[in-house]
Design a protein around this motif. Structure first.
Motif, PDB file in Angstrom:
ATOM      1  N   PHE A 299      -3.938   2.951   6.122  1.00  0.00           N
ATOM      2  CA  PHE A 299      -2.727   3.681   6.551  1.00  0.00           C
ATOM      3  C   PHE A 299      -2.984   5.164   6.836  1.00  0.00           C
ATOM      4  N   HIS A 300      -4.229   5.611   6.657  1.00  0.00           N
ATOM      5  CA  HIS A 300      -4.613   6.994   6.964  1.00  0.00           C
ATOM      6  C   HIS A 300      -3.779   8.001   6.158  1.00  0.00           C
ATOM      7  N   LEU A 301      -3.465   7.630   4.930  1.00  0.00           N
ATOM      8  CA  LEU A 301      -2.739   8.508   4.022  1.00  0.00           C
ATOM      9  C   LEU A 301      -3.661   8.895   2.864  1.00  0.00           C
ATOM     10  N   LYS A 302      -3.530  10.126   2.383  1.00  0.00           N
ATOM     11  CA  LYS A 302      -4.443  10.622   1.359  1.00  0.00           C
ATOM     12  C   LYS A 302      -3.922  10.437  -0.058  1.00  0.00           C
ATOM     13  N   THR A 303      -2.594  10.417  -0.214  1.00  0.00           N
ATOM     14  CA  THR A 303      -2.041  10.325  -1.568  1.00  0.00           C
ATOM     15  C   THR A 303      -0.869   9.361  -1.612  1.00  0.00           C
ATOM     16  N   PHE A 304      -0.686   8.767  -2.787  1.00  0.00           N
ATOM     17  CA  PHE A 304       0.470   7.911  -3.027  1.00  0.00           C
ATOM     18  C   PHE A 304       1.655   8.767  -3.443  1.00  0.00           C
ATOM     19  N   ARG A 305       2.847   8.310  -3.106  1.00  0.00           N
ATOM     20  CA  ARG A 305       4.059   8.933  -3.626  1.00  0.00           C
ATOM     21  C   ARG A 305       4.328   8.369  -5.022  1.00  0.00           C
ATOM     22  N   PRO A 306       5.172   9.061  -5.805  1.00  0.00           N
ATOM     23  CA  PRO A 306       5.453   8.574  -7.165  1.00  0.00           C
ATOM     24  C   PRO A 306       5.919   7.112  -7.168  1.00  0.00           C
TER      25      PRO A 306
END
Length: 503
Positions: A11-18
């Motif tokens: 998904f080309h995302l660096k961090t998860f949300r809470p």
């Protein structure tokens, strides 16, 4: 398994949300999960990422065609091709191709109604099902604000598919609704991830307005002229959505459109996409709009007519401020609206006269095999929602089996009595919810946010600077600084092509 790497690679995302990581870890480890994340917290990723990690295909049960279609289009625009929604947007040939290529998919979106198709179920039973996701899971609860009877059959469907790990996820569910979801879906050895429903970046304002309609409309026009957009205006009926849109256009407010369930699927999808792409700045709509709409920069939500319960209100205002920026929810509250809301409580339920009419129709068509639902709805004058409610309770009483009416041995009066009791109980419950919400609207001495949190067994630990009208708020903080609506700037065609081909 390195979830951070999977998140970046897929998904080309660096961090998860809470909350996202914990939910995904449990699903990947084969556990059932009940999750409640506030609107805008990234619920879709909680099942989309594990769907692409795990072997097999994930089934996502979604309540709205527009919600399915929006999520499919988002995934495809980001380069995911092995995803499909089985719904009425598909033409005959597309549907045939989709059904013959289910084994090639990673995610299949379906409605709870289409899952009642024996043909489709037999197709799905031949696949390896990695996950069974129930989106907007509050719909499965008779105490949920959008109760759908076909959701109650999902536990049986899941069992037929081999009981794959189940995620039941929603944005608003009281303890009562959470317990109902667990029971109705038959979740076993489940994990719960319940996060606060509070959205501190959304200010809550209730504006008491005159019962004089022209004055209320003038208040609305003033707000729309001044508030920084984009925005959503919620109304109670399809006609009001059309009328308010026309009134605003006549007042010189541009890029406004109505949206409601009476429009064609194509028109609704077009308006939704125009709004997401900033071609439209304001939507006048019924509650049919907003669920799953991925637009982070909605700055205001106005309720021209207030909803019938707190849970609906929270879902609707939660469509603002998904980017974390300050946004505002304004409810225009007039005492004369109670009659409108009371009529909304009862219109989805059949009268005793309609129940007798349906039974008479079924008896007259009994020798002809399967029930023609479209014809039944047309000839009896009931709505599709009413028929789903009636059909569910007739199935419970053994009058209908697999959409085939069997000889009615019970006294029709007894059948009608039993269903009418269910209707009465449901209306009484919804009436109590309406009264509770109306009391919240009338509050003038206690913090609105604190009272909302208490309804979900939460304690307020901090209060944002822009909290609610009772705590004190300056509306001008939310006014447009330069111009009412930013002019639409079409993108360069070369940029559009690069987006399409992910370059």
């Amino acid at each position: 398994m390195n979830l951070d790497k999977a998140l970046l690679d897929i998904f080309h995302l660096k961090t998860f949300r809470p909350g996202q990581r914990e939910i995904i870890e449990d699903l990947v480890n084969g556990q059932d999960v009940l999750a409640m994340l506030p609107t805008g917290a990234g619920k879709s990723l909680c099942y989309q990422l594990p769907a692409y990690i795990l072997n097999g295909v994930a089934i996502v049960i979604s309540p709205l065609l527009s919600l399915m279609e929006d999520q499919v289009q988002q995934l495809k625009s980001n380069g995911f091709r092995n995803v499909v929604a089985l719904n009425s947007f598909l033409g005959h040939n597309e549907r045939e191709i989709a059904l013959n290529q289910l084994h090639k998919q990673k995610i299949i979106y379906v409605s709870p109604e289409i899952l009642q198709s024996r043909f489709l179920l037999n197709k799905l039973k031949k696949l390896t099902i990695s996950l069974f996701i129930v989106d907007e899971a509050h719909c499965i609860s008779q105490w949920g604000h959008e109760f759908r009877t076909d959701y109650l059959k999902l536990a049986e469907v899941r069992a037929e598919l081999g009981n794959p790990p189940c995620l039941a996820i929603t944005a608003t569910a009281t303890k009562e609704v959470q317990e109902d979801i667990i029971e109705k879906l038959a979740l076993k050895n489940y994990q719960t991830h319940i996060y606060s429903i509070d959205r501190p970046n959304i200010a809550m304002v209730v504006s008491k307005v005159s019962n004089n309609l022209p004055e209320k409309l003038e208040e609305l026009v003033t707000l729309v002229r001044n508030l920084q957009g984009p925005g959503i205006i919620y109304v109670s009926t399809r006609k009001w959505a059309e009328d308010i849109s026309t009134i605003l256009l006549n007042k010189g407010i541009k890029r406004v459109a109505p949206y409601h369930g009476g429009m064609s699927n194509e028109d609704r999808l077009l308006i939704q996409q125009q709004f997401i792409n900033d071609e439209l700045q304001l939507i006048c709509c019924t509650s049919a709009f907003g669920m799953g709409v991925n637009k982070p920069n909605i700055r205001f939500v106005i309720h021209f007519h207030y909803p019938t319960q707190l849970e609906s209100y929270l879902q609707e205002i939660g469509r603002a401020g998904r980017d974390g920026q300050n946004s505002i929810a304004i409810t225009l509250y007039g005492d004369d609206e109670r009659s409108i809301q009371l009529s909304l409580l009862t219109r989805e339920f059949p009268s005793e006269a309609k129940l007798f009419q349906v039974l008479q129709y079924l008896r007259s068509t009994m020798p002809h095999g399967r029930i023609d639902e479209t014809r039944l709805i047309s000839e009896t004058g009931i709505t599709e929602i009413m028929w789903r409610f009636i059909r569910f309770h007739l199935e419970e009483q053994g009058v209908i089996v697999n959409l085939t009416c069997i000889p009615i041995e019970k006294d029709p009066y007894e059948i009608v009595k039993l269903i009418s009791e269910k209707v009465t109980k449901r209306i009484r419950y919804k009436h109590d919810k309406l009264t509770l919400f109306k009391n919240w609207l009338s509050v003038n001495k206690q913090c609105r946010r604190k009272l909302v949190l208490e309804q979900f067994d939460e304690q307020q630990t901090s209060r944002p600077d822009n909290c609610c009208d009772v705590c004190g708020i300056n509306l001008e903080n939310y006014f447009e600084k330069e111009e009412v609506l930013h002019p639409y700037q079409p993108q360069d065609w070369q940029d559009e092509l690069r987006k399409l081909f992910h370059e």
